[in-house]
Design a protein around this motif. Structure first.
Motif, PDB file in Angstrom:
ATOM      1  N   ALA A  42       0.843  -1.294   0.053  1.00 44.16           N
ATOM      2  CA  ALA A  42       0.009   0.048   0.086  1.00 44.16           C
ATOM      3  C   ALA A  42       1.024   1.217  -0.210  1.00 44.16           C
ATOM      4  CB  ALA A  42      -0.771  -0.018   1.316  1.00 44.16           C
ATOM      5  N   CYS A  43       1.922   1.195   0.831  1.00 39.50           N
ATOM      6  CA  CYS A  43       2.846   2.336   0.883  1.00 39.50           C
ATOM      7  C   CYS A  43       3.355   2.522  -0.662  1.00 39.50           C
ATOM      8  CB  CYS A  43       4.005   2.322   1.945  1.00 39.50           C
ATOM      9  SG  CYS A  43       3.349   2.547   3.670  1.00 39.50           S
ATOM     10  N   PHE A  44       3.943   1.549  -1.150  1.00 40.06           N
ATOM     11  CA  PHE A  44       4.598   1.438  -2.406  1.00 40.06           C
ATOM     12  C   PHE A  44       3.702   2.060  -3.396  1.00 40.06           C
ATOM     13  CE2 PHE A  44       5.764  -0.304  -6.496  1.00 40.06           C
ATOM     14  CZ  PHE A  44       6.815   0.303  -6.707  1.00 40.06           C
ATOM     15  N   VAL A  45       2.420   1.938  -3.398  1.00 41.17           N
ATOM     16  CA  VAL A  45       1.429   2.470  -4.439  1.00 41.17           C
ATOM     17  C   VAL A  45       1.254   3.738  -4.399  1.00 41.17           C
ATOM     18  CG1 VAL A  45      -1.103   2.324  -4.969  1.00 41.17           C
ATOM     19  CG2 VAL A  45       0.156   0.164  -5.085  1.00 41.17           C
ATOM     20  N   VAL A  46       1.045   4.160  -3.011  1.00 39.84           N
ATOM     21  CA  VAL A  46       0.768   5.655  -2.689  1.00 39.84           C
ATOM     22  C   VAL A  46       2.213   6.361  -3.110  1.00 39.84           C
ATOM     23  CG1 VAL A  46       0.857   7.287  -0.580  1.00 39.84           C
ATOM     24  CG2 VAL A  46      -0.513   5.313  -1.062  1.00 39.84           C
ATOM     25  N   VAL A  47       3.522   5.715  -2.858  1.00 37.88           N
ATOM     26  CA  VAL A  47       4.671   6.482  -3.214  1.00 37.88           C
ATOM     27  C   VAL A  47       4.636   6.573  -4.725  1.00 37.88           C
ATOM     28  CG1 VAL A  47       7.217   6.215  -3.149  1.00 37.88           C
ATOM     29  CG2 VAL A  47       5.793   6.080  -0.973  1.00 37.88           C
ATOM     30  N   VAL A  49       2.389   6.541  -6.784  1.00 39.13           N
ATOM     31  CA  VAL A  49       1.413   7.721  -7.430  1.00 39.13           C
ATOM     32  C   VAL A  49       1.877   9.067  -7.090  1.00 39.13           C
ATOM     33  CG1 VAL A  49      -0.970   8.418  -6.975  1.00 39.13           C
ATOM     34  CG2 VAL A  49      -0.559   6.268  -7.254  1.00 39.13           C
ATOM     35  N   LEU A  50       2.453   9.236  -5.894  1.00 28.46           N
ATOM     36  CA  LEU A  50       2.965  10.565  -5.605  1.00 28.46           C
ATOM     37  C   LEU A  50       4.044  10.848  -6.677  1.00 28.46           C
ATOM     38  CD1 LEU A  50       2.643  10.456  -1.637  1.00 28.46           C
ATOM     39  CD2 LEU A  50       1.161  11.854  -3.186  1.00 28.46           C
ATOM     40  N   ALA A  51       4.811  10.122  -6.667  1.00 26.10           N
ATOM     41  CA  ALA A  51       5.839  10.297  -7.884  1.00 26.10           C
ATOM     42  C   ALA A  51       5.388  10.562  -9.180  1.00 26.10           C
ATOM     43  CB  ALA A  51       6.784   9.175  -7.782  1.00 26.10           C
ATOM     44  N   TYR A  52       4.476   9.868  -9.565  1.00 24.43           N
ATOM     45  CA  TYR A  52       3.732   9.879 -10.779  1.00 24.43           C
ATOM     46  C   TYR A  52       3.113  11.420 -11.124  1.00 24.43           C
ATOM     47  CZ  TYR A  52       0.989   9.008 -15.135  1.00 24.43           C
ATOM     48  OH  TYR A  52       0.352   9.283 -16.304  1.00 24.43           O
ATOM     49  N   VAL A  53       2.418  11.795 -10.106  1.00 22.43           N
ATOM     50  CA  VAL A  53       1.792  13.120 -10.004  1.00 22.43           C
ATOM     51  C   VAL A  53       2.624  14.233  -9.884  1.00 22.43           C
ATOM     52  CG1 VAL A  53       0.304  14.622  -8.603  1.00 22.43           C
ATOM     53  CG2 VAL A  53      -0.143  12.390  -9.191  1.00 22.43           C
ATOM     54  N   GLY A  54       4.181  13.962  -9.356  1.00 25.67           N
ATOM     55  CA  GLY A  54       5.332  14.956  -9.302  1.00 25.67           C
ATOM     56  C   GLY A  54       5.202  15.509  -7.809  1.00 25.67           C
ATOM     57  N   LEU A  68      11.803   4.325  -5.323  1.00 24.67           N
ATOM     58  CA  LEU A  68      10.532   4.040  -4.841  1.00 24.67           C
ATOM     59  C   LEU A  68      10.411   3.051  -3.681  1.00 24.67           C
ATOM     60  CD1 LEU A  68       8.519   4.676  -8.250  1.00 24.67           C
ATOM     61  CD2 LEU A  68       9.119   6.168  -6.242  1.00 24.67           C
ATOM     62  N   LEU A  69      11.254   1.962  -3.968  1.00 27.94           N
ATOM     63  CA  LEU A  69      11.156   1.018  -3.106  1.00 27.94           C
ATOM     64  C   LEU A  69      11.661   1.290  -1.742  1.00 27.94           C
ATOM     65  CD1 LEU A  69      12.405  -2.347  -4.951  1.00 27.94           C
ATOM     66  CD2 LEU A  69      10.107  -1.963  -3.901  1.00 27.94           C
ATOM     67  N   ILE A  70      12.679   2.058  -1.768  1.00 26.88           N
ATOM     68  CA  ILE A  70      13.612   2.258  -0.497  1.00 26.88           C
ATOM     69  C   ILE A  70      12.403   3.294   0.181  1.00 26.88           C
ATOM     70  CG2 ILE A  70      15.396   3.719   0.575  1.00 26.88           C
ATOM     71  CD1 ILE A  70      17.022   2.439  -1.266  1.00 26.88           C
ATOM     72  N   LEU A  71      11.854   4.310  -0.378  1.00 24.29           N
ATOM     73  CA  LEU A  71      11.057   5.122   0.325  1.00 24.29           C
ATOM     74  C   LEU A  71       9.840   4.485   0.758  1.00 24.29           C
ATOM     75  CD1 LEU A  71      10.562   8.232   0.804  1.00 24.29           C
ATOM     76  CD2 LEU A  71       9.711   8.506  -1.502  1.00 24.29           C
TER      77      LEU A  71
END
Length: 114
Positions: A42-47, A49-54, A68-71
């Motif tokens: 769930a955290c990976f998906v949120v991160v 999406v947030l990276a995709y949005v900018g 993204l995995l580390i974050l």
């Protein structure tokens, strides 16, 4: 509730054969691990999406998936610590019981050798 099986064994409850106490799952470690993985995903998906949005930087150098995995790991660790406290406590009780049972068996085997 007492039941007698065909072999004549009397069990006081259905959980007596499995060796677990009432109210606890026999697979606490598996459940905790699955829930921890779920929190991470769930955290990976949120991160992602947030990276995709900018909102978050998409990459550090050329390490986009690794970043993204580390974050996601950094975000999911404290969340798991707080959200999965009960499951972690159940798992630790189950592990401690298994360790105690193994120690008792070892002590019994050592006393038989003497």
């Amino acid at each position: 509730m007492t039941s007698t099986s065909e072999t004549g064994n009397t069990n006081t409850a259905p959980h007596a054969a499995s060796g677990t106490a009432p109210g606890r799952t026999p697979h606490a470690t598996l459940r905790y691990t699955a829930m921890r993985l779920g929190v991470f995903l769930a955290c990976f998906v949120v991160v992602a999406v947030l990276a995709y949005v900018g909102v978050l930087p998409e990459a550090v150098g050329r390490a986009n998936p690794l970043w993204l995995l580390i974050l996601a790991m950094v975000v999911s660790a404290p969340l798991s610590l707080v959200l999965l406290r009960r499951q972690r406590d159940e798992m630790s009780v189950q592990v401690a019981e298994r360790v105690d049972r193994a120690k008792r068996k070892l002590a019994a085997n050592q006393s038989q050798e003497d």
